[in-house]
Motif scaffolding. Structure first.
Motif, PDB file in Angstrom:
ATOM      1  N   HIS A 107      25.021 -32.676   2.335  1.00 51.00           N
ATOM      2  CA  HIS A 107      25.908 -32.523   1.177  1.00 51.00           C
ATOM      3  C   HIS A 107      27.263 -31.992   1.624  1.00 51.00           C
ATOM      4  N   VAL A 130      30.560 -29.752   0.055  1.00 52.48           N
ATOM      5  CA  VAL A 130      30.891 -28.861  -1.057  1.00 52.48           C
ATOM      6  C   VAL A 130      32.403 -28.751  -1.208  1.00 52.48           C
ATOM      7  N   HIS A 149      32.418 -26.613   2.659  1.00 48.92           N
ATOM      8  CA  HIS A 149      31.495 -26.764   3.784  1.00 48.92           C
ATOM      9  C   HIS A 149      30.807 -28.116   3.771  1.00 48.92           C
ATOM     10  N   ALA A 192      27.246 -29.787   4.971  1.00 46.54           N
ATOM     11  CA  ALA A 192      25.881 -29.446   5.394  1.00 46.54           C
ATOM     12  C   ALA A 192      25.313 -30.620   6.170  1.00 46.54           C
ATOM     13  N   PHE A 234      24.541 -20.811   8.157  1.00 48.36           N
ATOM     14  CA  PHE A 234      25.949 -21.134   7.922  1.00 48.36           C
ATOM     15  C   PHE A 234      26.804 -20.626   9.074  1.00 48.36           C
ATOM     16  N   GLU A 285      27.141 -25.944   7.430  1.00 47.78           N
ATOM     17  CA  GLU A 285      25.771 -25.486   7.173  1.00 47.78           C
ATOM     18  C   GLU A 285      24.859 -26.398   7.976  1.00 47.78           C
TER      19      GLU A 285
HETATM   20 FE   FE2 Z   1      25.377 -25.996   1.166  1.00 49.25          FE
END
Ligand code: FE2
Length: 364
Positions: A170, A172, A253, A255, A319, A332
């Motif tokens: 994902h 963000v 961020h 991931a 993280f 992440e």
């Molecule tokens: Fe996340």
């Protein structure tokens, strides 16, 4: 009627605008195990920029820098520092994706364009999202080259060992106070995404700072975009710190999924990547909260990997600290064992760790 009017096969690539792409490319190769696969720049006939394409499994990062002072890329870096410019989406029809989204109100950034070279053709188009960030639609079914037309295949003399990074789980975004719902609506109305989860400030607040978050996802669930906005707390929210230093909304961020987080994080640590640290007491009662896990708790504790569980399984996550000097973008690393959520049970421990760092920077 097919409600999925923007079918997406996955993340095509993520392009970063950076101050020094040559050196950044070495960070992603040496520290994160990416292979250099393609390049475009003066040596390939591109006069205004240099771009390095790095790949590991399904993840493709592009690092681009400006060769001129008076240039949109140089302006972007001056304003935002190093950061994500493009979240590119792999589609079957970039022309239709552009038409469907702009019809529904997306601001166009670049109309569909056919790019060709000896490896075939690619169609790309772009729309704007939060801040100065773009979504580029990439249609590459008739292309066999290493990246996009104009890029030359290259390899590095640096010996790189991959570390098990598999795909983008994902991405963000941080947006300004009061803007979260606007951007959630954008993904729902313009992109046909669905709201997956809502976190309010009761879920995500510590003694000092707070944030709110909503997660949107596309039809097949391959693309997940959580959107954060700051919420009122006693002191400055970590999202406000980001917005101050990035000068506006942007990607907070990325991931990345791994099948073996212990191996991946051991490698990252050995290669000098820095992570947020939660206190050792986190591990005293974590198994009471999450129940049985397959991994050895001591190994997770040693690496400071966090654990959470939802109805469908559990997840392991960690993280990094920001990967540039401004406290903006970080990564992440996540290993999912059935869980489809985002680690809500870790928010408090995590945000206290972030605030510790924020305090050290004098930004709390
Ligand atoms: Fe996340």
């Amino acid at each position: 009627m097919n409600p999925d009017f923007v079918p997406i096969n996955g993340t095509d690539h993520i392009e970063f605008y950076v101050g020094n792409a040559k050196q950044a490319a070495l960070f992603y190769q040496h520290c994160m195990g990416f292979q250099l696969v393609a390049y475009a720049g003066p040596e390939t006939g591109v006069r205004d920029r240099a771009s390095y394409v790095l790949q590991q499994e399904k993840i493709r990062f592009v690092l681009t820098t400006s060769l001129q002072s008076n240039h949109e890329i140089a302006d972007h870096v001056r304003t935002h520092g190093d950061g994500v410019k493009v979240l590119a989406l792999w589609v079957d029809d970039a022309t239709r994706s552009f038409r469907e989204t702009t019809l529904r109100g997306a601001e166009p950034a670049a109309p569909p364009k056919k790019l060709t070279d000896e490896f075939g053709e690619v169609i790309v188009s772009s729309i704007k999202t939060y801040g100065d960030t773009l979504h580029t639609f990439v249609e590459r079914s008739r292309y066999s080259g290493p990246f996009l037309p104009g890029f030359k295949p290259v390899s590095s003399s640096l010996k790189v060992t991959p570390i098990g990074l598999k795909y983008v789980d994902h991405c963000v975004g941080n947006v300004e106070l009061g803007q979260m719902n606007r951007w959630v609506n954008f993904y729902e109305q313009v992109m046909g995404f669905k709201l997956l989860i809502t976190f309010d400030d009761k879920d995500i607040s510590t003694e000092y700072s707070a944030l709110m978050s909503k997660v949107v996802s596309n039809g097949n669930g391959y693309i997940k975009f959580p959107i954060n906005e700051p919420a009122k707390g006693k002191k400055k929210s970590q999202i406000e710190e980001y917005l101050d230093f990035y000068h506006g909304a942007g990607v907070q961020h990325i991931a990345i999924a791994t099948d073996d987080i212990i191996h991946t994080v051991s490698e990252l640590r050995q290669r000098g990547v820095e992570f947020l640290r939660v206190p050792d007491v986190y591990y005293d009662d974590v198994l009471d909260r999450v129940g049985h896990i397959n991994e050895d708790l001591q190994a997770l504790k040693k690496l400071n990997i966090l654990i959470d569980r939802d109805e469908e399984g559990y997840l392991l996550q960690i993280f990094t600290k920001p990967v540039q000097d401004r406290p903006t973008l970080f990564f992440e690393i996540i290993e999912r064992n059935g869980a489809k959520s985002f680690g809500k049970g870790n928010f408090k421990a995590l945000f206290e760790a972030i605030e510790l760092e924020q305090g050290l920077r004098g930004n709390l």
